[in-house]
Design a protein around this motif. Structure first.
Motif, mmCIF file in Angstrom:
data_model
loop_
_atom_site.group_PDB
_atom_site.id
_atom_site.type_symbol
_atom_site.label_atom_id
_atom_site.label_comp_id
_atom_site.label_asym_id
_atom_site.label_seq_id
_atom_site.Cartn_x
_atom_site.Cartn_y
_atom_site.Cartn_z
ATOM 1 N N GLU A 26 -15.609 -15.719 73.509
ATOM 2 C CA GLU A 26 -14.837 -15.787 74.747
ATOM 3 C C GLU A 26 -15.735 -16.187 75.923
ATOM 4 N N MET A 27 -16.956 -15.671 75.923
ATOM 5 C CA MET A 27 -17.929 -16.050 76.961
ATOM 6 C C MET A 27 -18.207 -17.551 76.895
ATOM 7 N N ILE A 28 -18.353 -18.062 75.688
ATOM 8 C CA ILE A 28 -18.628 -19.487 75.518
ATOM 9 C C ILE A 28 -17.446 -20.322 76.006
ATOM 10 N N GLN A 29 -16.230 -19.871 75.735
ATOM 11 C CA GLN A 29 -15.042 -20.584 76.215
ATOM 12 C C GLN A 29 -14.972 -20.571 77.739
ATOM 13 N N LEU A 30 -15.265 -19.436 78.344
ATOM 14 C CA LEU A 30 -15.280 -19.343 79.802
ATOM 15 C C LEU A 30 -16.378 -20.237 80.376
ATOM 16 N N HIS A 31 -17.526 -20.236 79.733
ATOM 17 C CA HIS A 31 -18.635 -21.090 80.140
ATOM 18 C C HIS A 31 -18.184 -22.552 80.133
ATOM 19 N N GLN A 32 -17.514 -22.975 79.059
ATOM 20 C CA GLN A 32 -17.032 -24.352 78.963
ATOM 21 C C GLN A 32 -16.008 -24.658 80.053
ATOM 22 N N PHE A 33 -15.099 -23.728 80.308
ATOM 23 C CA PHE A 33 -14.097 -23.926 81.345
ATOM 24 C C PHE A 33 -14.757 -24.137 82.707
ATOM 25 N N LEU A 34 -15.754 -23.324 83.022
ATOM 26 C CA LEU A 34 -16.427 -23.448 84.319
ATOM 27 C C LEU A 34 -17.192 -24.762 84.439
ATOM 28 N N VAL A 35 -17.731 -25.261 83.330
ATOM 29 C CA VAL A 35 -18.371 -26.576 83.351
ATOM 30 C C VAL A 35 -17.331 -27.646 83.673
ATOM 31 N N TYR A 36 -16.141 -27.537 83.080
ATOM 32 C CA TYR A 36 -15.062 -28.490 83.384
ATOM 33 C C TYR A 36 -14.649 -28.422 84.853
ATOM 34 N N VAL A 37 -14.551 -27.214 85.388
ATOM 35 C CA VAL A 37 -14.191 -27.052 86.806
ATOM 36 C C VAL A 37 -15.240 -27.708 87.687
ATOM 37 N N LEU A 38 -16.500 -27.469 87.378
ATOM 38 C CA LEU A 38 -17.578 -28.055 88.167
ATOM 39 C C LEU A 38 -17.550 -29.581 88.093
ATOM 40 N N LYS A 39 -17.308 -30.120 86.915
ATOM 41 C CA LYS A 39 -17.214 -31.580 86.770
ATOM 42 C C LYS A 39 -16.029 -32.131 87.552
ATOM 43 N N LYS A 55 -31.227 -24.559 80.995
ATOM 44 C CA LYS A 55 -31.245 -25.257 79.710
ATOM 45 C C LYS A 55 -30.327 -24.578 78.692
ATOM 46 N N ILE A 56 -29.124 -24.286 79.154
ATOM 47 C CA ILE A 56 -28.106 -23.710 78.276
ATOM 48 C C ILE A 56 -26.776 -24.365 78.624
ATOM 49 N N SER A 57 -26.043 -24.733 77.611
ATOM 50 C CA SER A 57 -24.707 -25.283 77.812
ATOM 51 C C SER A 57 -23.762 -24.540 76.878
ATOM 52 N N PRO A 58 -22.469 -24.727 77.044
ATOM 53 C CA PRO A 58 -21.512 -24.054 76.166
ATOM 54 C C PRO A 58 -21.689 -24.428 74.692
ATOM 55 N N HIS A 59 -22.326 -25.556 74.448
ATOM 56 C CA HIS A 59 -22.521 -26.007 73.069
ATOM 57 C C HIS A 59 -23.682 -25.288 72.375
ATOM 58 N N HIS A 60 -24.461 -24.561 73.137
ATOM 59 C CA HIS A 60 -25.589 -23.824 72.560
ATOM 60 C C HIS A 60 -25.113 -22.466 72.058
ATOM 61 N N ILE A 61 -24.437 -22.484 70.933
ATOM 62 C CA ILE A 61 -23.856 -21.241 70.422
ATOM 63 C C ILE A 61 -24.907 -20.284 69.877
ATOM 64 N N HIS A 62 -26.116 -20.780 69.661
ATOM 65 C CA HIS A 62 -27.194 -19.915 69.173
ATOM 66 C C HIS A 62 -27.806 -19.059 70.285
ATOM 67 N N LYS A 63 -27.500 -19.387 71.541
ATOM 68 C CA LYS A 63 -28.016 -18.597 72.661
ATOM 69 C C LYS A 63 -27.302 -17.244 72.678
ATOM 70 N N THR A 64 -27.930 -16.277 73.305
ATOM 71 C CA THR A 64 -27.364 -14.928 73.320
ATOM 72 C C THR A 64 -26.187 -14.824 74.280
ATOM 73 N N LYS A 65 -25.443 -13.774 74.084
ATOM 74 C CA LYS A 65 -24.308 -13.485 74.963
ATOM 75 C C LYS A 65 -24.799 -13.295 76.401
ATOM 76 N N ALA A 66 -25.928 -12.628 76.570
ATOM 77 C CA ALA A 66 -26.489 -12.388 77.908
ATOM 78 C C ALA A 66 -26.869 -13.701 78.596
ATOM 79 N N GLU A 67 -27.377 -14.664 77.832
ATOM 80 C CA GLU A 67 -27.738 -15.962 78.410
ATOM 81 C C GLU A 67 -26.492 -16.716 78.874
ATOM 82 N N HIS A 68 -25.428 -16.666 78.077
ATOM 83 C CA HIS A 68 -24.176 -17.307 78.489
ATOM 84 C C HIS A 68 -23.589 -16.594 79.707
ATOM 85 N N LYS A 69 -23.697 -15.281 79.741
ATOM 86 C CA LYS A 69 -23.192 -14.514 80.880
ATOM 87 C C LYS A 69 -23.927 -14.918 82.157
#
Length: 95
Positions: free
Chosen positions: A5-18, A37-51
């Motif tokens: 869900e964090m990754i989906q929110l991250h992606q949504f915010l990238v779309y809003v910014l674009k 150096k983190i994007s929504p596509h970096h699913i290997h990153k931690t939840k805290a990094e996406h947050k």
């Protein structure tokens, strides 16, 4: 919130910014996000990094909207977002 869900929110915010980015000005505003150096596509990153990335994006979006709409976002909201970014950075550093 779950990591996916964090990754989906991250992606949504990238779309809003674009969507808000109509010129090269946004590149200067996004330097903090780009340096993560983190994007929504970096699913290997931690939840805290996406947050943390989500908080940074929210802060940038609030600033962009405030600049475009003649300070339509109150300063206390922008300051609070800045505080969230700082606190999440501290959490990341502690891990």
């Amino acid at each position: 919130m779950y990591k996916d869900e964090m990754i989906q929110l991250h992606q949504f915010l990238v779309y809003v910014l674009k969507y808000l980015a109509e010129d090269d000005q946004i590149t200067n505003d996004c330097s903090e996000y780009i340096s993560l150096k983190i994007s929504p596509h970096h699913i290997h990153k931690t939840k805290a990094e996406h947050k943390h990335a989500i908080f940074v994006l929210c802060k940038i979006i609030a600033q962009v909207v405030a600049d475009k709409e003649n300070n339509s976002i109150p300063d206390n909201v922008r300051n609070s977002l800045g505080d969230l970014v700082t606190r999440s950075q501290v959490e990341l550093s502690a891990k």
